[in-house]
Design a protein around this motif. Structure first.
Motif, PDB file in Angstrom:
ATOM      1  N   VAL A  51       6.096  48.825 -69.693  1.00 48.27           N
ATOM      2  CA  VAL A  51       6.210  48.712 -70.884  1.00 48.27           C
ATOM      3  C   VAL A  51       7.654  47.924 -70.935  1.00 48.27           C
ATOM      4  CG1 VAL A  51       8.159  50.359 -72.466  1.00 48.27           C
ATOM      5  CG2 VAL A  51       6.440  51.413 -70.953  1.00 48.27           C
ATOM      6  N   GLY A  52       8.118  47.060 -69.553  1.00 50.52           N
ATOM      7  CA  GLY A  52       9.537  46.403 -70.243  1.00 50.52           C
ATOM      8  C   GLY A  52       8.959  44.654 -69.864  1.00 50.52           C
ATOM      9  N   ASP A  53       7.507  44.347 -70.385  1.00 55.39           N
ATOM     10  CA  ASP A  53       7.205  42.966 -70.251  1.00 55.39           C
ATOM     11  C   ASP A  53       7.147  42.552 -69.081  1.00 55.39           C
ATOM     12  OD1 ASP A  53       5.544  41.033 -71.459  1.00 55.39           O
ATOM     13  OD2 ASP A  53       6.867  40.620 -73.104  1.00 55.39           O
ATOM     14  N   LEU A  54       7.697  43.123 -68.652  1.00 55.18           N
ATOM     15  CA  LEU A  54       7.862  42.425 -67.143  1.00 55.18           C
ATOM     16  C   LEU A  54       5.861  42.377 -66.076  1.00 55.18           C
ATOM     17  CD1 LEU A  54      11.398  44.098 -66.117  1.00 55.18           C
ATOM     18  CD2 LEU A  54      11.132  42.246 -67.546  1.00 55.18           C
ATOM     19  N   PHE A  55       5.600  42.360 -66.152  1.00 51.43           N
ATOM     20  CA  PHE A  55       4.352  42.495 -65.261  1.00 51.43           C
ATOM     21  C   PHE A  55       4.011  40.469 -64.884  1.00 51.43           C
ATOM     22  CE2 PHE A  55       0.991  45.115 -64.460  1.00 51.43           C
ATOM     23  CZ  PHE A  55      -0.532  43.694 -64.097  1.00 51.43           C
ATOM     24  N   HIS A  56       3.933  40.924 -64.191  1.00 51.20           N
ATOM     25  CA  HIS A  56       3.989  39.355 -64.157  1.00 51.20           C
ATOM     26  C   HIS A  56       3.363  39.801 -62.365  1.00 51.20           C
ATOM     27  CE1 HIS A  56       4.052  35.524 -60.889  1.00 51.20           C
ATOM     28  NE2 HIS A  56       4.501  35.046 -62.170  1.00 51.20           N
ATOM     29  N   PRO A  57       1.842  38.700 -61.571  1.00 52.16           N
ATOM     30  CA  PRO A  57       1.491  39.422 -60.293  1.00 52.16           C
ATOM     31  C   PRO A  57       2.498  39.391 -59.049  1.00 52.16           C
ATOM     32  CG  PRO A  57       0.175  37.712 -61.312  1.00 52.16           C
ATOM     33  CD  PRO A  57       1.684  37.825 -62.521  1.00 52.16           C
ATOM     34  N   ARG A  58       2.884  38.566 -59.000  1.00 50.95           N
ATOM     35  CA  ARG A  58       4.126  38.290 -58.230  1.00 50.95           C
ATOM     36  C   ARG A  58       5.240  39.711 -57.676  1.00 50.95           C
ATOM     37  NH1 ARG A  58       4.665  34.876 -54.232  1.00 50.95           N
ATOM     38  NH2 ARG A  58       3.445  32.994 -54.986  1.00 50.95           N
ATOM     39  N   GLY A  59       5.698  39.216 -59.058  1.00 52.25           N
ATOM     40  CA  GLY A  59       6.674  40.452 -59.405  1.00 52.25           C
ATOM     41  C   GLY A  59       6.582  42.195 -59.195  1.00 52.25           C
ATOM     42  N   LEU A  60       5.013  41.928 -59.440  1.00 52.15           N
ATOM     43  CA  LEU A  60       4.555  43.695 -59.405  1.00 52.15           C
ATOM     44  C   LEU A  60       4.354  43.673 -57.709  1.00 52.15           C
ATOM     45  CD1 LEU A  60       3.329  45.884 -60.381  1.00 52.15           C
ATOM     46  CD2 LEU A  60       0.821  44.942 -60.058  1.00 52.15           C
ATOM     47  N   LEU A  61       3.300  43.161 -57.095  1.00 51.01           N
ATOM     48  CA  LEU A  61       3.024  42.769 -55.217  1.00 51.01           C
ATOM     49  C   LEU A  61       5.336  42.759 -54.887  1.00 51.01           C
ATOM     50  CD1 LEU A  61       0.649  39.986 -55.383  1.00 51.01           C
ATOM     51  CD2 LEU A  61       0.541  42.506 -54.658  1.00 51.01           C
ATOM     52  N   LEU A  62       6.148  42.791 -55.119  1.00 48.15           N
ATOM     53  CA  LEU A  62       7.056  42.607 -54.988  1.00 48.15           C
ATOM     54  C   LEU A  62       7.890  44.128 -55.053  1.00 48.15           C
ATOM     55  CD1 LEU A  62       9.008  39.116 -55.259  1.00 48.15           C
ATOM     56  CD2 LEU A  62       8.918  40.214 -53.077  1.00 48.15           C
ATOM     57  N   ALA A  63       7.235  44.282 -56.386  1.00 46.32           N
ATOM     58  CA  ALA A  63       8.023  45.781 -56.500  1.00 46.32           C
ATOM     59  C   ALA A  63       7.219  46.956 -55.542  1.00 46.32           C
ATOM     60  CB  ALA A  63       7.299  46.645 -58.305  1.00 46.32           C
ATOM     61  N   ILE A  64       5.733  46.330 -55.767  1.00 48.71           N
ATOM     62  CA  ILE A  64       5.236  47.343 -54.816  1.00 48.71           C
ATOM     63  C   ILE A  64       5.695  47.685 -53.123  1.00 48.71           C
ATOM     64  CG2 ILE A  64       2.715  47.870 -53.883  1.00 48.71           C
ATOM     65  CD1 ILE A  64       1.692  46.957 -56.393  1.00 48.71           C
ATOM     66  N   VAL A  65       6.416  46.085 -52.773  1.00 46.03           N
ATOM     67  CA  VAL A  65       6.773  46.623 -51.182  1.00 46.03           C
ATOM     68  C   VAL A  65       8.100  47.125 -51.740  1.00 46.03           C
ATOM     69  CG1 VAL A  65       7.298  45.253 -49.386  1.00 46.03           C
ATOM     70  CG2 VAL A  65       5.713  43.855 -50.985  1.00 46.03           C
ATOM     71  N   ALA A  66       8.744  47.066 -52.538  1.00 41.37           N
ATOM     72  CA  ALA A  66       9.838  47.791 -52.565  1.00 41.37           C
ATOM     73  C   ALA A  66      10.075  48.911 -52.266  1.00 41.37           C
ATOM     74  CB  ALA A  66      10.445  47.111 -53.917  1.00 41.37           C
ATOM     75  N   LEU A  67       9.035  49.645 -52.892  1.00 40.90           N
ATOM     76  CA  LEU A  67       8.389  51.353 -53.235  1.00 40.90           C
ATOM     77  C   LEU A  67       7.927  51.602 -51.798  1.00 40.90           C
ATOM     78  CD1 LEU A  67       8.189  53.683 -54.785  1.00 40.90           C
ATOM     79  CD2 LEU A  67       6.158  53.144 -55.600  1.00 40.90           C
ATOM     80  N   SER A  68       7.430  50.245 -51.060  1.00 45.71           N
ATOM     81  CA  SER A  68       6.752  50.931 -49.743  1.00 45.71           C
ATOM     82  C   SER A  68       7.910  50.743 -48.999  1.00 45.71           C
ATOM     83  CB  SER A  68       6.271  49.821 -49.131  1.00 45.71           C
ATOM     84  OG  SER A  68       5.430  50.337 -47.739  1.00 45.71           O
ATOM     85  N   ILE A  69       9.054  49.974 -49.443  1.00 38.22           N
ATOM     86  CA  ILE A  69      10.005  50.330 -47.917  1.00 38.22           C
ATOM     87  C   ILE A  69      11.410  51.949 -48.252  1.00 38.22           C
ATOM     88  CG2 ILE A  69      12.585  49.154 -47.898  1.00 38.22           C
ATOM     89  CD1 ILE A  69      10.967  46.213 -48.210  1.00 38.22           C
TER      90      ILE A  69
END
Length: 230
Positions: A178-196
Motif C-alpha cells: 500500500v505504501g508503494d515501498l515494494f522493492h525487491p531488496r527492501g522486501l527481502l530486508l523486511a522479511i529478514v527483519a520479521l524473521s529476527i
C-alpha cells in the motif's frame, strides 16, 4: 503450566525486554543482513535467507535462553554475556536443532499429525542443550520427558504465537504494497527483519516453557535453574 500462563509470561518477558532481546537476535543475524543488503538479487537469495534463518534461529535461542533465565531471576545480562553463551553452545545447539528438524520433517511427511506431536515433544530441546548440556540425543529424550503431559498446552501456545506471527507478516506485506515501498531488496530486508522478531519471540517462548516445566515437574526454581551460569 497452562497455555494461558505460558503465553502471558512469554509476552510479558518479550515486551519488557524487546530491545535487548531483539538486538541480540539481530547481532546474530548480522551476516544475513549484510548479505541481503549487498548481495546479488537473484533466485538464490531467497534460498540463502531461508537456510541461514534455520541455522541462526537456534543460535539466537541459545543466547536468549540464558538471557530469559537471567531476566526471570531479576538480573540484566550484558549483550556480551548472552552472545558468549549462544556461540559457546553453538555446536550442540545446532546439532539438537538439526536432529529435531529432521525428526519433525519426517513426522510431517507421515500425514502431518506425527510432525506436530514431535514438534511439541522436542519444543524445549534447545534450552535443555544450553542449560543441562546432556548431549544431542539425550537433549531430545530430556525434552520428551519434560513435555510429557504438556504437549497440548505447548501446541495451543505455539498455535497462538504462530497466528500472531502470520498476522504480523501479512500486515507488513500490506504496508509495503500500500505504501508503494515494494522493492525487491527492501522486501527481502523486511522479511529478514520479521524473521529476527519472530525468532526472538520463539526463543523466549521456548525458554519460558522450559523454566515452567522444570518448576512444575521437578520443583526447580529460577535460581536453581540459573545456577549453572554462576
Amino acid at each position: 503450566m497452562t497455555a494461558g500462563s505460558l503465553l502471558a509470561r512469554t509476552f510479558a518477558i518479550f515486551f519488557q525486554n524487546f530491545l535487548p532481546f531483539t538486538l541480540i537476535t539481530a547481532l546474530i543475524h548480522v551476516p544475513l543482513l549484510l548479505y541481503t543488503a549487498f548481495g546479488a538479487i537473484d533466485e538464490t537469495l531467497g534460498t540463502v535467507i531461508d537456510n541461514a534463518s534455520l541455522v541462526l534461529g537456534p543460535v539466537a535461542t541459545g543466547a536468549l535462553t540464558y538471557s530469559v533465565v537471567e531476566r526471570l531471576r531479576g538480573n540484566a545480562p550484558s549483550l556480551g554475556q548472552s552472545l558468549s553463551i549462544g556461540f559457546g553452545r553453538l555446536l550442540p545447539v545446532l546439532g539438537v536443532a538439526i536432529l529435531s528438524g529432521l525428526a519433525i520433517f519426517g513426522g510431517t511427511l507421515l500425514l502431518v499429525i506425527p510432525g506436530v506431536i514431535l514438534a511439541c515433544m522436542l519444543y524445549v530441546a534447545v534450552p535443555v542443550a544450553v542449560i543441562e548440556k546432556p548431549g544431542l540425543i539425550a537433549s531430545l529424550k530430556r525434552s520428551n520427558e519434560l513435555t510429557d503431559g504438556a504437549k497440548m498446552i505447548i501446541f495451543a501456545a505455539v498455535l497462538v504465537i504462530g497466528l500472531l506471527q502470520f498476522g504480523l507478516a501479512f500486515a507488513m506485506g500490506g504496508f509495503i504494497f500500500v505504501g508503494d515501498l515494494f522493492h525487491p531488496r527492501g522486501l527481502l530486508l523486511a522479511i529478514v527483519a520479521l524473521s529476527i522478531v519472530s525468532s526472538t519471540l520463539t526463543a523466549v517462548a521456548a525458554a519460558v516453557a522450559y523454566s515452567e516445566l522444570r518448576r512444575d515437574k521437578e520443583g526447580v526454581d529460577i535460581d536453581g535453574l540459573a545456577s549453572v551460569f554462576d
